[in-house]
Design an enzyme around this catalytic site. Structure first.
Site, PDB file in Angstrom:
ATOM      1  N   HIS A   1       0.825  -1.207   0.000  1.00  0.00           N
ATOM      2  CA  HIS A   1       0.000   0.000   0.000  1.00  0.00           C
ATOM      3  C   HIS A   1       0.859   1.256   0.000  1.00  0.00           C
ATOM      4  CE1 HIS A   1      -2.322  -3.317   1.705  1.00  0.00           C
ATOM      5  NE2 HIS A   1      -3.417  -2.696   1.331  1.00  0.00           N
TER       6      HIS A   1
ATOM      7  N   HIS B   1      -3.997   3.135  -3.441  1.00  0.00           N
ATOM      8  CA  HIS B   1      -4.248   2.609  -2.101  1.00  0.00           C
ATOM      9  C   HIS B   1      -3.480   1.322  -1.839  1.00  0.00           C
ATOM     10  CE1 HIS B   1      -6.331   0.998   1.441  1.00  0.00           C
ATOM     11  NE2 HIS B   1      -6.277  -0.138   0.773  1.00  0.00           N
TER      12      HIS B   1
ATOM     13  N   GLU C   1     -18.113  -3.537  24.563  1.00  0.00           N
ATOM     14  CA  GLU C   1     -17.314  -4.752  24.769  1.00  0.00           C
ATOM     15  C   GLU C   1     -16.070  -4.768  23.892  1.00  0.00           C
ATOM     16  OE1 GLU C   1     -20.572  -4.738  23.971  1.00  0.00           O
ATOM     17  OE2 GLU C   1     -21.560  -5.432  25.819  1.00  0.00           O
TER      18      GLU C   1
ATOM     19  N   HIS D   1     -28.935 -14.794  25.305  1.00  0.00           N
ATOM     20  CA  HIS D   1     -27.895 -14.578  26.306  1.00  0.00           C
ATOM     21  C   HIS D   1     -27.148 -15.865  26.678  1.00  0.00           C
ATOM     22  CE1 HIS D   1     -29.585 -10.660  26.515  1.00  0.00           C
ATOM     23  NE2 HIS D   1     -28.935 -10.314  27.607  1.00  0.00           N
TER      24      HIS D   1
HETATM   25  C1  LIG Z   1     -11.672  -4.361   9.805  1.00  0.00           C
HETATM   26  C2  LIG Z   1     -11.102  -4.235   8.427  1.00  0.00           C
HETATM   27  N1  LIG Z   1     -11.924  -4.249   7.372  1.00  0.00           N
HETATM   28  C3  LIG Z   1     -11.432  -4.178   6.124  1.00  0.00           C
HETATM   29  C4  LIG Z   1     -10.096  -4.080   5.905  1.00  0.00           C
HETATM   30  C5  LIG Z   1      -9.550  -4.043   4.489  1.00  0.00           C
HETATM   31  N2  LIG Z   1      -9.065  -2.667   4.203  1.00  0.00           N
HETATM   32  C6  LIG Z   1      -7.775  -2.337   4.323  1.00  0.00           C
HETATM   33  S1  LIG Z   1      -7.489  -0.730   4.008  1.00  0.00           S
HETATM   34  C7  LIG Z   1      -9.113  -0.456   3.664  1.00  0.00           C
HETATM   35  C8  LIG Z   1      -9.584   0.911   3.263  1.00  0.00           C
HETATM   36  C9  LIG Z   1      -9.174   1.888   4.267  1.00  0.00           C
HETATM   37  O1  LIG Z   1      -9.434   3.168   3.838  1.00  0.00           O
HETATM   38  P1  LIG Z   1      -8.588   4.347   4.461  1.00  0.00           P
HETATM   39  O2  LIG Z   1      -8.455   4.145   5.903  1.00  0.00           O
HETATM   40  O3  LIG Z   1      -9.202   5.588   3.992  1.00  0.00           O
HETATM   41  O4  LIG Z   1      -7.160   4.118   3.847  1.00  0.00           O
HETATM   42  P2  LIG Z   1      -6.490   4.849   2.608  1.00  0.00           P
HETATM   43  O5  LIG Z   1      -7.103   4.260   1.368  1.00  0.00           O
HETATM   44  O6  LIG Z   1      -6.800   6.293   2.724  1.00  0.00           O
HETATM   45  O7  LIG Z   1      -5.060   4.497   2.748  1.00  0.00           O
HETATM   46  C10 LIG Z   1      -9.852  -1.616   3.810  1.00  0.00           C
HETATM   47  C11 LIG Z   1     -11.308  -1.705   3.566  1.00  0.00           C
HETATM   48  C12 LIG Z   1      -9.264  -4.067   7.043  1.00  0.00           C
HETATM   49  N3  LIG Z   1      -7.931  -4.001   6.943  1.00  0.00           N
HETATM   50  N4  LIG Z   1      -9.787  -4.118   8.281  1.00  0.00           N
END
Ligand SMILES: Cc1ncc(C[n+]2csc(CCOP(=O)(O)OP(=O)(O)O)c2C)c(N)n1
Ligand SMILES: [Mg+2]
Length: 661
Positions: free
Chosen positions: A33, A264, A410, A472
């Site tokens: 990334h 990204h 939680e 529960h």
């Molecule tokens: C809980 C979770 N859901 C999905 C992902 C997959 N994922 C990694 S980065 C991302 C997008 C994040 O967007 P942003 O925080 O805006 O990052 P940017 O593209 O700006 O670097 C996703 C959906 C993850 N790592 N964790």
């Protein structure tokens, strides 16, 4: 506010060094990334270069500022920062092997791979929530040990994704309520996530959300050093938790892809990288950092030497008992606890107790012996029985308290406990109902992955909770928790086993534990207390009198029922052992396999899913449990209804024996 300023003409090339390493490493790995590190490079350079208090030569300095990269996909950002500022690792060779087997530069940052990585991030939102725990730990230890030893900040970089995740609501609500002014969150506000512009999925006013939770908000142009500094100055000076909204361009510097989701999560490609080098004025070969920039970065890693030396002096001047208590706490040294008098009193009273109640009684003793224990509950304090006399409540007005009202959060609680454990100085425990372990599950998984010795107090552990009904009543929860690597799941059968399981969970500082505890009273089954028999995970509680034909293996509240069933079987001349098995993981590690002989019928008895019990009873064994949802009724009626009674167990065993011939 900053202790020094980087020379103006150095900021951009220093940030470009970060950008170049991110582009080059992602190119070499052909995965990763680049966009986030390229977008946040200027902010990160100024944060590390002027504000963050750390010493690359002493990465574990207890009073260092904590830095959490909650947007863990941007892992190359932290690898570049650690390398450039002079940490031993990662080396440039490590970075060249980004995302390859054996490289500490894993896909996402892992706390056990590199000093300087305070927690494992990647599951979005959890880094921020762990940082809340670190900030709680800082204030608590400050209250305990004073400004001389504990006086630092927690800085977080989070992306849009972290702030969109539900856990961010829990985390920022808790931080605002506790007025964690040492917590500073830098939001990479680039308006982009994987699917494209944030506007495809969100229309919320993020700063308003933070303000409503009691945070201060400042914003800056994340590519303008003066603007970044003004915002960080204001943030650092503010005594509220602070959101720094950094408006940035994802993939900053990439000639055609900057500002787009295309940067990204994939390599930019050779032409785009070449174009970015030209645009940024970075004329150096891949992985090459010119000497002047390398030197400027190395100075960043050294600029807190004097702060560390002054801190070392204060530690040396502190009273010996204070210094020892502090170092023991931060190094996770758990002095042996002594529950012998407590266990003796349980035996002499010999009265029925819910294991949640005997847990509370054990905690009353343990909290007196271990000042680093900090408990809490997600709004079920009176049900989980986690608060003991004299413990005091940790609040914005009393950070020295040792019990936290986490509220109905939680997941936030579990992640905060990870942060506390990883910060060091605290052994966190926290409660909710076992059925809501699922709400915490992603954080429990990170406890296990990160080797954080968090203790989960999960009460109301079966249909035995009764009238609240199937919503529960845990069914598959024990099985699903047992499936998780590096997690010890304990289900003690009586007050003595409960005390033993607490001892084991406390001693285990590199893996989390779940204590599954009953709501209902259970008779005392153990009268011997000299050795911790739970430590083997399972042990023979009762040996067959008649010729042994059956081994009943039970956990928790069903052990007493198995004991009664064994009596019925013995009365019919069928010899039956009863094995109590409070912890599968320990049994696998150090239990005696001879407890489960191959030539007799093995029967499991547990008020939960039978899934997995084949491991203990074999495919020709008998599994007695509940493979449907529970029901709403008093506990006694439910045990009858689901066939978890001595009579039913004994007759099912006899049927099985007859069928087997
Ligand atoms: C809980 C979770 N859901 C999905 C992902 C997959 N994922 C990694 S980065 C991302 C997008 C994040 O967007 P942003 O925080 O805006 O990052 P940017 O593209 O700006 O670097 C996703 C959906 C993850 N790592 N964790
Ligand atoms: Mg984004």
């Amino acid at each position: 506010m900053a202790s020094n300023r980087l020379a103006d003409d150095l900021v951009l090339p220093m940030a470009n060094a970060v950008r170049a390493l991110a582009m080059d490493a992602v190119e070499a790995a052909n995965s990763g990334h680049p966009g986030m590190p390229m977008g946040m490079a200027d902010v990160a350079t100024i944060l590390w270069g002027e504000y963050l208090r750390f010493d690359a030569a002493d990465p574990r300095w207890p009073d260092r500022d904590r830095f959490v990269l909650s947007a863990g996909h941007g892992s190359m950002l932290i690898y570049a920062l650690l390398h450039l500022s002079g940490y031993d690792r990662p080396t440039i060779a490590d970075i060249r092997r980004f995302r390859q087997l054996g490289s500490p530069c894993a896909g996402h940052p892992e706390n056990f791979e590199l000093p300087g990585i305070e927690c494992t991030t990647g599951p979005l939102g959890q880094g921020l929530a762990m940082a809340v725990g670190m900030a709680i730990a800082e204030r608590h230890l400050n209250a305990r040990f004073g400004d001389a030893l504990v006086d630092h900040r927690t800085w977080v970089i989070a992306g849009d994704g972290c702030l969109m995740e539900g856990i961010s609501h829990e985390a920022l609500g808790l931080a605002g309520h506790l007025k964690l002014g040492r917590l500073k969150l830098l939001w990479d506000d680039n308006g982009i996530s994987i699917d494209g512009p944030i506007s495809v999925s969100s229309s919320e006013d993020v700063p308003a959300r933070f303000r409503s939770a009691g945070w201060h908000v400042v914003s800056c142009d994340g590519h303008d050093p003066a603007s970044i500094r003004a915002a960080l100055d204001e943030a650092a000076a503010c005594d509220l938790p602070t959101l720094v909204q950094c408006r940035t361009v994802i993939g900053y510097g990439a000639p055609t892809k900057a500002g787009s989701e295309k940067t990204h999560g994939s390599p930019l490609g050779a032409a785009e990288v070449e174009g970015a080098r030209a645009k940024l004025g970075w004329a150096h070969a891949p992985f090459e950092i010119p000497a002047d920039i390398a030197q400027a970065w190395a100075a960043v890693g050294q600029r807190s030497h004097e702060l560390v030396a002054a801190w070392e002096k204060r530690l040396a001047e502190a009273p010996a008992d204070v210094a020892t208590a502090f170092m023991n706490a931060v190094n996770n040294v758990v002095p042996g606890v002594d529950l012998s008098a407590f266990k003796a009193s349980l035996v002499s009273d010999a009265k029925p107790l819910a294991t949640r109640k005997s847990s509370e009684m054990a905690l009353q003793v343990l909290n007196g012996q271990l000042p680093q224990l900090v408990g809490g509950s997600a709004d079920l304090t009176g049900s989980n029985l986690t608060l003991t006399k004299g413990q005091g409540v940790l609040s914005a007005g009393n950070y020295g308290g040792r019990h936290i009202h986490y509220g109905i959060r939680e997941f936030g609680m579990a992640a905060a406990m990870n942060g506390m454990a990883l910060h060091g100085g605290i052994i966190p425990y926290g409660g909710t109902f076992l059925v809501f372990a699922d709400y915490c599950r992603a954080a429990i998984r990170l406890s296990a992955l990160q080797r954080a010795g968090v203790i989960y107090v999960m009460t109301h552990d079966s249909i035995g909770l009764g009238e609240d009904g199937p919503t529960h009543q845990p069914i598959e929860h024990l099985a699903s928790l047992r499936a998780m690597p590096n997690l010890a799941v304990y289900r003690p059968a009586d007050a003595i086993e409960t005390a033993e399981c607490w001892e084991l969970a406390l001693a285990d500082r590199s893996r989390p534990s779940v204590l599954a505890l009953s709501r209902q009273n259970l008779p005392l089954l153990r009268y011997d207390t000299a050795t911790n028999r739970s430590s083997a995970g399972g042990y023979r509680l009762i040996a067959a009198t008649a010729a042994r034909r059956v081994v009943l293996i039970a956990t928790g509240s069903e052990v007493a029922i198995a004991v009664e069933a064994a009596k019925l079987l013995e009365a019919d001349g069928i010899g039956a052992d009863v094995v109590s098995m409070p912890c599968w993981e320990r049994f696998a590690e150090q239990g005696d396999p001879a407890l489960l002989p191959t030539d007799v019928l093995k029967v499991s008895v547990e008020a939960g899913a039978t899934f997995g019990w084949e491991r203990m009873v074999g495919t020709d064994g008998l599994m007695i449990g509940i493979d449907s949802f529970g029901a709403s009724a008093p506990a006694g009626a439910l045990y009858q209804h689901f066939g978890l009674t001595a009579d039913t167990i004994s007759s099912r065993v006899q049927q099985k024996l007859n069928k087997n011939g």
